[in-house]
Design a protein around this motif. Structure first.
Motif, mmCIF file in Angstrom:
data_model
loop_
_atom_site.group_PDB
_atom_site.id
_atom_site.type_symbol
_atom_site.label_atom_id
_atom_site.label_comp_id
_atom_site.label_asym_id
_atom_site.label_seq_id
_atom_site.Cartn_x
_atom_site.Cartn_y
_atom_site.Cartn_z
ATOM 1 N N VAL A 115 32.225 35.455 51.934
ATOM 2 C CA VAL A 115 31.583 35.294 50.008
ATOM 3 C C VAL A 115 32.361 37.275 49.353
ATOM 4 N N ILE A 116 32.652 37.986 50.069
ATOM 5 C CA ILE A 116 33.362 39.285 49.400
ATOM 6 C C ILE A 116 34.472 38.555 48.326
ATOM 7 N N LEU A 117 34.956 37.186 49.275
ATOM 8 C CA LEU A 117 36.774 37.588 48.455
ATOM 9 C C LEU A 117 35.934 36.242 47.561
ATOM 10 N N MET A 118 35.626 35.524 47.633
ATOM 11 C CA MET A 118 35.263 34.522 46.440
ATOM 12 C C MET A 118 34.308 35.065 45.900
ATOM 13 N N LEU A 119 33.711 36.204 45.327
ATOM 14 C CA LEU A 119 33.115 37.190 44.596
ATOM 15 C C LEU A 119 33.194 37.955 44.193
ATOM 16 N N ILE A 120 34.263 38.265 45.020
ATOM 17 C CA ILE A 120 34.536 39.845 44.052
ATOM 18 C C ILE A 120 35.834 40.302 44.241
ATOM 19 N N ALA A 121 36.869 40.380 45.971
ATOM 20 C CA ALA A 121 38.200 40.471 46.027
ATOM 21 C C ALA A 121 39.256 39.382 44.935
ATOM 22 N N ARG A 122 39.239 38.001 44.833
ATOM 23 C CA ARG A 122 39.497 36.970 44.252
ATOM 24 C C ARG A 122 39.696 37.146 42.613
ATOM 25 N N PRO A 123 38.103 37.618 42.459
ATOM 26 C CA PRO A 123 37.978 37.405 40.679
ATOM 27 C C PRO A 123 38.701 38.658 40.159
ATOM 28 N N VAL A 124 38.226 40.346 40.811
ATOM 29 C CA VAL A 124 39.068 41.835 40.680
ATOM 30 C C VAL A 124 40.471 41.193 40.431
ATOM 31 N N GLY A 125 40.696 40.529 41.033
ATOM 32 C CA GLY A 125 42.779 40.512 41.215
ATOM 33 C C GLY A 125 42.807 39.860 40.288
ATOM 34 N N VAL A 126 42.576 38.242 39.430
ATOM 35 C CA VAL A 126 42.699 37.562 38.790
ATOM 36 C C VAL A 126 42.738 38.402 37.647
ATOM 37 N N PHE A 127 41.394 38.889 37.036
ATOM 38 C CA PHE A 127 41.305 39.996 36.059
ATOM 39 C C PHE A 127 41.982 40.681 35.433
ATOM 40 N N LEU A 128 42.785 41.672 37.336
ATOM 41 C CA LEU A 128 43.082 42.576 36.760
ATOM 42 C C LEU A 128 44.564 42.150 36.754
ATOM 43 N N SER A 129 45.689 41.341 37.335
ATOM 44 C CA SER A 129 46.874 40.755 36.812
ATOM 45 C C SER A 129 47.105 39.701 35.997
ATOM 46 N N LEU A 130 45.687 39.277 35.545
ATOM 47 C CA LEU A 130 45.782 38.960 34.081
ATOM 48 C C LEU A 130 45.296 39.351 33.046
ATOM 49 N N LEU A 131 45.245 40.605 33.113
ATOM 50 C CA LEU A 131 44.848 41.213 32.475
ATOM 51 C C LEU A 131 45.404 41.414 30.433
ATOM 52 N N PHE A 132 46.563 40.924 30.829
ATOM 53 C CA PHE A 132 47.488 41.191 29.433
ATOM 54 C C PHE A 132 48.031 39.796 29.209
ATOM 55 N N ALA A 133 47.668 38.561 29.646
ATOM 56 C CA ALA A 133 47.896 37.198 29.473
ATOM 57 C C ALA A 133 47.342 36.770 28.735
ATOM 58 N N ARG A 134 47.138 35.688 28.013
ATOM 59 C CA ARG A 134 46.198 34.868 27.202
ATOM 60 C C ARG A 134 45.307 33.918 27.416
ATOM 61 N N PHE A 135 45.287 33.961 28.252
ATOM 62 C CA PHE A 135 43.976 33.333 29.317
ATOM 63 C C PHE A 135 42.149 34.483 28.877
ATOM 64 N N SER A 136 41.832 33.594 28.357
ATOM 65 C CA SER A 136 40.251 33.919 28.092
ATOM 66 C C SER A 136 39.505 33.786 29.143
ATOM 67 N N ILE A 137 37.843 34.409 28.969
ATOM 68 C CA ILE A 137 36.844 34.413 29.617
ATOM 69 C C ILE A 137 36.693 33.139 30.607
ATOM 70 N N ARG A 138 36.619 32.693 29.963
ATOM 71 C CA ARG A 138 36.280 31.101 30.276
ATOM 72 C C ARG A 138 37.646 30.241 31.809
ATOM 73 N N GLU A 139 39.006 30.871 31.441
ATOM 74 C CA GLU A 139 40.079 30.323 31.801
ATOM 75 C C GLU A 139 39.938 30.623 33.456
ATOM 76 N N LYS A 140 39.581 31.907 33.169
ATOM 77 C CA LYS A 140 40.012 33.617 34.529
ATOM 78 C C LYS A 140 38.872 33.085 35.213
ATOM 79 N N THR A 141 38.005 33.293 34.867
ATOM 80 C CA THR A 141 36.294 32.517 35.590
ATOM 81 C C THR A 141 37.381 31.282 37.164
ATOM 82 N N LEU A 142 37.205 29.797 36.176
ATOM 83 C CA LEU A 142 37.835 28.502 36.583
ATOM 84 C C LEU A 142 38.596 29.648 37.671
ATOM 85 N N ILE A 143 40.440 30.309 36.965
ATOM 86 C CA ILE A 143 41.343 30.050 37.806
ATOM 87 C C ILE A 143 40.491 31.372 38.967
ATOM 88 N N SER A 144 39.579 32.187 38.962
ATOM 89 C CA SER A 144 39.049 32.929 40.055
ATOM 90 C C SER A 144 38.292 31.678 41.290
#
Length: 491
Positions: A302-331
């Protein structure tokens, strides 16, 4: 002894057929087939005792070579070029962040020292190419997102392997200098990349030039080059998995003799390797041990799916042209699969005290990730309105030689940007010995005539002499052929 061998062969046949048929179940529910294969292995473990982590690791690495090679050949450089930067960021920064976050929680959930907890984070830090390709294949999710996820899953394995091996070395030798590990990382990634490109170019040249007696040998030759690439890269202590993915990209995006034949063989062989690998991994697990770590495994999952992966995705894609919805699906699409389980055999073979604990917890995390995330990716994409149009194009050209004759069939996918798109066959100006034999259009066959218009999306079958291959290619690339004053003869 003969009776035992016969029983083993019969068992393997049943597993192979069940594995193939189970893919229908997997496709219907969107669940990675690995879950079913692992379950089969776990059931068999009640009747067959298997505790050979070394054999499992070798089989797992070989299977990953085949799977990554097939994934690389399926990946279009045209599709991943626009998203290469964010994919690499996910494969490096994202894996590091995921490793660190999971490692912090594992320190307290598993009650292990910091170095061991970070090792656990590294093991589960990467997504799995086999699981991602399996779940996303055939789905109508936006192409930009699927390309990002596939490129990430194909390129983040080397990072996870490097972190896992480096942390094991650090645990066993605490005086290891950090700077030497950083130099090792640069060497492994750089040489692995160069090795994949160099051997890939050599493979394309030899496959296109050599004239083998049997067409079935060309796919075997391609797989041989993939395994050779891994071996050469490993010999010079570079990333073999990265080299294999890169050689797959090189062959898949080149004009290659028997391209489709090689692809079809690789696809079936990769499935067979998945069945064998996951069944073997299931055999290595003792179900009663999973019950003892169920709550730790579920919590860390649960920690991996709901915390670690989303934080890793949103921070690593901070300057990428992905919307919040797209980053959510990637997470949410960061599936774990064979790679974490294979990496979990490393602490076992290294003799670390927590080796067995890590293997069981990683196994639990992979199962929950595959079941929960795998079955919900497609519905989530629809809910986030990220389902795109299916405009995938077949390969540019397929060359199939006709035995020992001087002729070959060319299967050419017509792109809207090709100059001949919208032209009549009579206007193209084909030489007399280059013939259009059939056109596949909207799943139907069109008999070509001089007045037939070539439309975007068509697949044109062309019969031509091998000696006219370059001339034939030039026609489709430039639209310039010899002027025709009469209708072109067709078959």
């Amino acid at each position: 002894m003969t009776h035992l061998a016969d029983n083993i062969i019969l068992l393997l046949a049943v597993l192979l057929l069940v594995g193939v048929l189970s893919t229908k179940f997997s496709t219907r529910f969107g669940m990675p087939a690995l879950v079913l294969f692992i379950a089969a292995g776990m059931v068999l473990s009640r009747f067959v005792y298997f505790n050979n982590a070394s054999l499992t690791q070798v089989a797992g690495i070989f299977a990953l070579i085949v799977i990554l090679f097939e994934g690389g050949m399926q990946t279009s450089i045209k599709d991943i070029r626009p998203i290469m930067a964010p994919a690499l960021s996910l494969a490096t920064v994202g894996v590091l962040l995921t490793t660190a976050i999971v490692g912090v929680f594992a320190r307290f959930v598993l009650d292990v020292p910091w170095a061991e907890s970070l090792l656990f984070g590294a093991i589960v830090g990467s997504t799995d190419a086999a699981a991602v390709f399996s779940v996303l294949g055939g789905k109508n999710i936006d192409k930009r997102l699927t390309s990002t996820l596939e490129a990430e899953s194909g390129s983040n394995d080397p990072m996870a392997v490097f972190l896992t091996v480096s942390l094991i070395e650090w645990i066993q030798h605490p005086d290891t200098a950090i700077w030497s590990l950083l130099l090792s990382f640069v060497w492994e990634m750089g040489i692995g990349l160069v090795m994949g490109i160099a051997v890939g170019k050599l493979a394309v040249y030899l496959i296109n030039r050599i004239n083998l007696d049997s067409t079935g040998l060309y796919p075997v030759m391609a797989i041989g080059f993939a395994v050779l690439t891994y071996g050469l890269a490993a010999m010079v202590h570079s990333s073999g998995l990265l080299a294999v993915y890169v050689i797959g990209l090189t062959l898949g995006n080149s004009e290659l003799m028997y391209h489709r034949t090689i692809m079809n063989f690789n696809h079936g062989f990769a499935w067979m390797m998945q069945i064998a690998m996951f069944t073997l991994l299931g055999l290595l697990v003792f179900p009663y041990e999973l019950a003892d770590i169920a709550w730790q495994g579920l919590l860390l999952s649960v920690i991996l799916m709901l915390i670690a992966r989303p934080v890793g995705v949103f921070l690593s894609l901070l300057f990428a042209r992905f919307s919040i919805r797209e980053k959510t699906l990637i997470s949410w699409a960061g599936l774990r699969g064979a790679v974490p389980i294979v990496l979990a055999t490393y602490p076992l073979l290294a003799g670390l005290p927590q080796g067995r604990l890590f293997f069981n917890v990683v196994f639990f995390v992979v199962l929950t990730s595959a079941v929960i995330q795998g079955t919900t990716i497609s519905p989530l994409a629809s809910r986030l309105r990220l389902v795109g149009k299916d405009d995938a194009q077949p390969s540019l050209m397929e060359l199939v030689a006709l035995g020992k004759t001087d002729s070959e069939f060319n299967h050419i996918a017509i792109d809207k940007h090709m100059p001949i798109a919208g032209m009549q066959i009579a206007q193209i100006g084909l030489p007399e010995d280059i013939l259009f034999t059939a056109i596949i259009r909207n799943k139907g066959i069109v008999t070509p005539h001089g007045s037939t218009v070539i439309e975007p999306g068509d697949t044109v079958y062309v019969l031509s002499p091998k000696s006219k291959r370059d001339e034939m290619r030039a026609i489709f690339r430039s639209g310039k052929g010899k002027a025709a004053e009469s209708s072109i003869p067709t078959m």
